[in-house]
Design an enzyme around this catalytic site. Structure first.
Site, PDB file in Angstrom:
ATOM      1  N   HIS A 136      51.739  44.521  18.804  1.00  0.00           N
ATOM      2  CA  HIS A 136      51.062  44.003  17.569  1.00  0.00           C
ATOM      3  C   HIS A 136      50.846  42.576  17.854  1.00  0.00           C
ATOM      4  O   HIS A 136      51.551  41.738  18.468  1.00  0.00           O
ATOM      5  CB  HIS A 136      52.176  44.068  16.454  1.00  0.00           C
ATOM      6  CG  HIS A 136      51.512  43.583  15.266  1.00  0.00           C
ATOM      7  ND1 HIS A 136      50.519  44.253  14.536  1.00  0.00           N
ATOM      8  CD2 HIS A 136      51.715  42.344  14.447  1.00  0.00           C
ATOM      9  CE1 HIS A 136      50.246  43.332  13.521  1.00  0.00           C
ATOM     10  NE2 HIS A 136      51.040  42.448  13.502  1.00  0.00           N
ATOM     11  N   ALA A 142      48.352  36.963  26.497  1.00  0.00           N
ATOM     12  CA  ALA A 142      49.481  37.091  26.507  1.00  0.00           C
ATOM     13  C   ALA A 142      50.088  38.542  26.448  1.00  0.00           C
ATOM     14  O   ALA A 142      50.887  39.091  27.102  1.00  0.00           O
ATOM     15  CB  ALA A 142      50.378  36.361  25.608  1.00  0.00           C
TER      16      ALA A 142
HETATM   17  C1  GAR Z   1      44.933  44.356  20.537  1.00  0.00           C
HETATM   18  O1  GAR Z   1      45.070  42.817  20.188  1.00  0.00           O
HETATM   19  C2  GAR Z   1      46.320  44.823  19.564  1.00  0.00           C
HETATM   20  O2  GAR Z   1      47.454  43.964  19.582  1.00  0.00           O
HETATM   21  C3  GAR Z   1      45.735  45.038  18.377  1.00  0.00           C
HETATM   22  O3  GAR Z   1      44.540  45.345  18.589  1.00  0.00           O
HETATM   23  C4  GAR Z   1      44.036  44.887  19.816  1.00  0.00           C
HETATM   24  C5  GAR Z   1      43.353  46.059  20.548  1.00  0.00           C
HETATM   25  O4  GAR Z   1      42.763  45.367  21.765  1.00  0.00           O
HETATM   26  N1  GAR Z   1      46.662  46.144  17.778  1.00  0.00           N
HETATM   27  C6  GAR Z   1      46.804  46.298  16.289  1.00  0.00           C
HETATM   28  O5  GAR Z   1      46.071  45.089  15.554  1.00  0.00           O
HETATM   29  C7  GAR Z   1      47.453  47.284  15.877  1.00  0.00           C
HETATM   30  N2  GAR Z   1      47.705  47.349  14.616  1.00  0.00           N
HETATM   31  P1  GAR Z   1      42.609  46.162  23.061  1.00  0.00           P
HETATM   32  O6  GAR Z   1      41.934  47.624  22.678  1.00  0.00           O
HETATM   33  O7  GAR Z   1      41.524  45.499  23.929  1.00  0.00           O
HETATM   34  O8  GAR Z   1      43.902  46.432  23.717  1.00  0.00           O
END
Ligand code: GAR
Length: 208
Positions: free
Chosen positions: A109, A173
């Protein structure tokens, strides 16, 4: 090596960081499948380019949340999955599904939980004026963005930051934290005791 399925909905940059880490034969987990609830997720292409099995289970094709989850469960069984890793998976799951994976499903998260659960975390962090922000890896429990915290990484909020700039700093991070946290879980080093993860010595608090 623990058999891991990564669940995505979009871009898949965290997925890519996990795939990269798992290339090392000494990494304690192997990625056996990537599954997206959105057929158009760019992460699926990225996973296939990395030589992985990547599948879509379109949630819109199912009448209910539990019908979707039954299809998902069948694919997880087919891949003989030990651990489910949510990486930008933007669907809420039923309590029944979550409980069936208790202690075996983790999420990342983009905030320092319990601050800023839910969406638009970077905008809300800026609005609140916090000086430290970051990301959290936690076990998934039925409550949204609740569940025992496995690891966190903090980043500074800098003067003049936009949500996009802050979000990019947090994302960098995330890409370090998630592989490290999954390794701990796969090695059995993040046991849940009561409501919490028992903190091992040499703890995984990161400040990239
Ligand atoms: C990431 O920042 C993750 O932490 C967030 O979505 C993004 C996905 O990016 N997750 C949430 O908000 C979960 N509720 P990615 O597809 O490039 O990994």
């Amino acid at each position: 090596r623990k058999r891991v399925a990564i669940l995505i909905s979009g871009r898949g940059s965290n997925m890519a960081a996990l795939i990269e880490a798992a290339k090392d034969p000494s990494y304690p987990a192997e990625i056996v499948a990537v599954i997206s609830n959105r057929p158009g997720a760019p992460g699926l292409t990225r996973a296939r380019e990395a030589g992985l099995v990547a599948e879509a289970i379109d949630h819109k094709a199912f009448a209910s949340r539990s019908d979707f989850e039954a299809a998902l469960e069948a694919r997880l069984e087919a891949h003989v999955v030990d651990l489910v890793v949510l990486a930008g998976f933007m669907r809420l799951m039923t309590a029944a599904f979550v409980e069936s994976w208790a202690g075996r499903m983790i999420n990342i998260h983009p905030a320092l939980l319990p601050a800023f659960p839910g969406l638009a975390t970077h905008e809300r962090a800026l609005e609140a004026g916090v000086r430290l922000h970051g990301c959290t890896v936690h076990y998934v429990t039925p409550g949204m963005d609740e569940g025992p915290i496995i690891a966190q990484a903090a980043v500074p909020v800098l003067a003049g930051d936009t949500a996009a700039e802050l979000g990019a700093r947090v994302l960098r991070a995330e890409h370090k934290l998630y592989p490290a946290a999954l390794a701990r879980v796969a090695r059995g080093e993040a046991p849940i005791v009561g409501e919490r993860v028992e903190i091992a010595s040499g703890d995984l608090l990161m400040n990239p």
